[in-house]
Design an enzyme around this catalytic site. Structure first.
Site, PDB file in Angstrom:
ATOM      1  N   HIS A  47      41.384  47.036  38.827  1.00  0.00           N
ATOM      2  CA  HIS A  47      40.307  46.265  38.270  1.00  0.00           C
ATOM      3  C   HIS A  47      39.532  45.610  39.173  1.00  0.00           C
ATOM      4  O   HIS A  47      38.414  45.287  37.772  1.00  0.00           O
ATOM      5  CB  HIS A  47      41.607  45.145  37.242  1.00  0.00           C
ATOM      6  CG  HIS A  47      42.211  45.953  36.087  1.00  0.00           C
ATOM      7  ND1 HIS A  47      41.791  45.116  35.189  1.00  0.00           N
ATOM      8  CD2 HIS A  47      43.500  46.019  36.152  1.00  0.00           C
ATOM      9  CE1 HIS A  47      42.485  45.903  33.667  1.00  0.00           C
ATOM     10  NE2 HIS A  47      43.354  46.395  34.709  1.00  0.00           N
ATOM     11  N   ASP A  48      39.490  45.649  39.877  1.00  0.00           N
ATOM     12  CA  ASP A  48      38.524  44.798  40.757  1.00  0.00           C
ATOM     13  C   ASP A  48      37.327  45.798  41.497  1.00  0.00           C
ATOM     14  O   ASP A  48      36.445  45.730  41.145  1.00  0.00           O
ATOM     15  CB  ASP A  48      38.957  44.319  42.068  1.00  0.00           C
ATOM     16  CG  ASP A  48      37.730  43.222  42.980  1.00  0.00           C
ATOM     17  OD1 ASP A  48      37.256  42.674  42.274  1.00  0.00           O
ATOM     18  OD2 ASP A  48      37.961  43.620  44.033  1.00  0.00           O
ATOM     19  N   SER A  57      35.809  39.992  42.788  1.00  0.00           N
ATOM     20  CA  SER A  57      35.490  39.167  41.531  1.00  0.00           C
ATOM     21  C   SER A  57      36.284  38.765  40.816  1.00  0.00           C
ATOM     22  O   SER A  57      35.735  38.022  40.154  1.00  0.00           O
ATOM     23  CB  SER A  57      34.020  40.136  41.068  1.00  0.00           C
ATOM     24  OG  SER A  57      34.457  40.980  40.487  1.00  0.00           O
ATOM     25  N   GLU A  69      36.711  37.301  35.333  1.00  0.00           N
ATOM     26  CA  GLU A  69      37.277  38.661  34.251  1.00  0.00           C
ATOM     27  C   GLU A  69      38.014  38.517  33.810  1.00  0.00           C
ATOM     28  O   GLU A  69      38.720  40.113  32.921  1.00  0.00           O
ATOM     29  CB  GLU A  69      36.241  39.795  35.121  1.00  0.00           C
ATOM     30  CG  GLU A  69      35.558  39.421  36.132  1.00  0.00           C
ATOM     31  CD  GLU A  69      34.910  41.220  36.816  1.00  0.00           C
ATOM     32  OE1 GLU A  69      35.785  41.386  37.284  1.00  0.00           O
ATOM     33  OE2 GLU A  69      34.425  40.461  37.578  1.00  0.00           O
ATOM     34  N   HIS A 173      50.785  54.621  36.671  1.00  0.00           N
ATOM     35  CA  HIS A 173      51.610  54.217  35.554  1.00  0.00           C
ATOM     36  C   HIS A 173      52.993  54.436  36.005  1.00  0.00           C
ATOM     37  O   HIS A 173      53.951  54.627  34.316  1.00  0.00           O
ATOM     38  CB  HIS A 173      51.026  55.468  34.036  1.00  0.00           C
ATOM     39  CG  HIS A 173      49.266  54.610  33.697  1.00  0.00           C
ATOM     40  ND1 HIS A 173      49.084  54.959  32.455  1.00  0.00           N
ATOM     41  CD2 HIS A 173      48.597  53.790  34.469  1.00  0.00           C
ATOM     42  CE1 HIS A 173      47.517  54.655  32.716  1.00  0.00           C
ATOM     43  NE2 HIS A 173      47.771  53.514  33.317  1.00  0.00           N
ATOM     44  N   THR A 226      62.508  56.409  37.252  1.00  0.00           N
ATOM     45  CA  THR A 226      62.516  55.438  38.557  1.00  0.00           C
ATOM     46  C   THR A 226      61.028  54.595  38.535  1.00  0.00           C
ATOM     47  O   THR A 226      60.053  54.375  38.552  1.00  0.00           O
ATOM     48  CB  THR A 226      62.379  56.354  39.576  1.00  0.00           C
ATOM     49  OG1 THR A 226      60.744  57.028  39.096  1.00  0.00           O
ATOM     50  CG2 THR A 226      63.150  57.364  39.871  1.00  0.00           C
TER      51      THR A 226
END
Length: 303
Positions: A47-48, A57, A69, A173, A226
């Site tokens: 995300h950064d 940020s 953010e 993911h 897992t």
């Protein structure tokens, strides 16, 4: 891309020789207390770094004209920010005003990946922290779970990550979980035909209504075998039509990405190599170096 070359391995060798060790120890301690912190560190990096620059940020709070953010819908479900302060405080004690929050984001992700059974990634340091946040750019820069695979690929391409690397990066993911809010459109009013029927039943058990309360703890795991290990079970599940998000399932149905999914499902070592390469590229996206930024004393506020 001039800033690229200014990041280097062991940037703090002189100014704070124990910096990387301190971060690693804190990540291990936090993981032992709250295992999900390791997943948060990986998500923070993504995300950064995909929004403009790897410049911390993301960590700024809303204050004095800065809009965090973290207030974006795209930041939904992110947590454990308070523990970044734990890491920063340990560094400030040893070497005041020396280690940037942006490097904490990068190195905590690296160490978190190891705690989650993933590869150890050689990561350069020397990033500076931004003096502003980019809330308005978060929506456009961070792919959404129901974006088309082609738009996701082109977004990563724009920061230098190729198709193979993007497929590897989505293997993140394999850990963590997804809130029902982001799933229910695949279950109601009718079940998405690309979902394995038994898996759809499991998901309906986790997400029993079409309009879940975003504040309620309603989650499903992407990888039930897992769930706290970064491994290739994610790809094995995709091949069985057990992708949780639309973007996951599209990796299998799109001819540009499906060969990589098959290769990663078959070979965990190959997956980990591609994942490591992509994380490294992501961590080096457009860093602020030299006097372009600052070293925040508190990661939540500009100095």
């Amino acid at each position: 891309m001039a800033g690229k070359s200014e990041l280097q391995l062991n940037y703090y060798a002189e100014s704070c020789p124990n910096a990387e060790e301190i971060i690693k120890q804190q990540v291990i301690n936090l993981y032992n207390k709250h295992g999900n912190t390791a997943v948060s560190w990986v998500r923070n990096l993504f995300h950064d770094c995909i929004v403009k620059s790897c410049d911390a940020s993301l960590l700024l709070e809303t204050v004095n004209g800065i809009e965090s953010e973290q207030d974006s819908d795209r930041s939904f479900g992110m947590r454990n920010f308070k523990y970044v302060k734990t890491i920063k405080d340990a560094l400030e004690k040893e070497c005041p005003s020396t280690v940037s929050c942006a490097d904490i984001v990068a190195l905590s992700a690296r160490d978190g990946i190891v705690m989650l059974g993933g590869p150890r990634i050689e990561m350069k340091t020397g990033r500076k922290d931004s003096k502003g946040s980019y809330l308005t750019e978060v929506e456009t820069n961070i792919p959404n779970h129901n974006d088309s695979i082609q738009s996701v690929l082109s977004r990563f391409q724009s920061i230098g990550i190729d198709t193979e690397g993007t497929v590897g990066l989505l293997g993140a993911h394999s850990v963590g979980r997804v809130h029902c809010v982001n799933l229910v459109h695949r279950l109601y009013p009718t079940v998405d035909p690309t979902l394995d029927p038994d898996y759809a039943e499991y998901l309906k058990g986790r997400c029993p209504t079409p309009d879940p309360d975003p504040k309620a703890v309603l989650y499903a795991r992407n990888d039930r075998e897992t769930p706290m290990i970064i491994d290739n079970f994610y790809y094995k599940n995709l091949l069985k039509n057990k992708g949780l998000l639309l973007i996951d399932q599209q990796l299998v149905s799109d001819p540009t990405t499906s060969p990589f999914v098959e290769k990663m499902a078959a070979d965990n070592g190959y997956f980990q190599d591609q994942f490591a390469r992509a994380v490294r590229l992501l961590s080096e996206n457009n860093p602020l170096t030299g006097d372009e930024g600052e070293i925040r004393k508190d990661c939540r506020f500009v100095n």
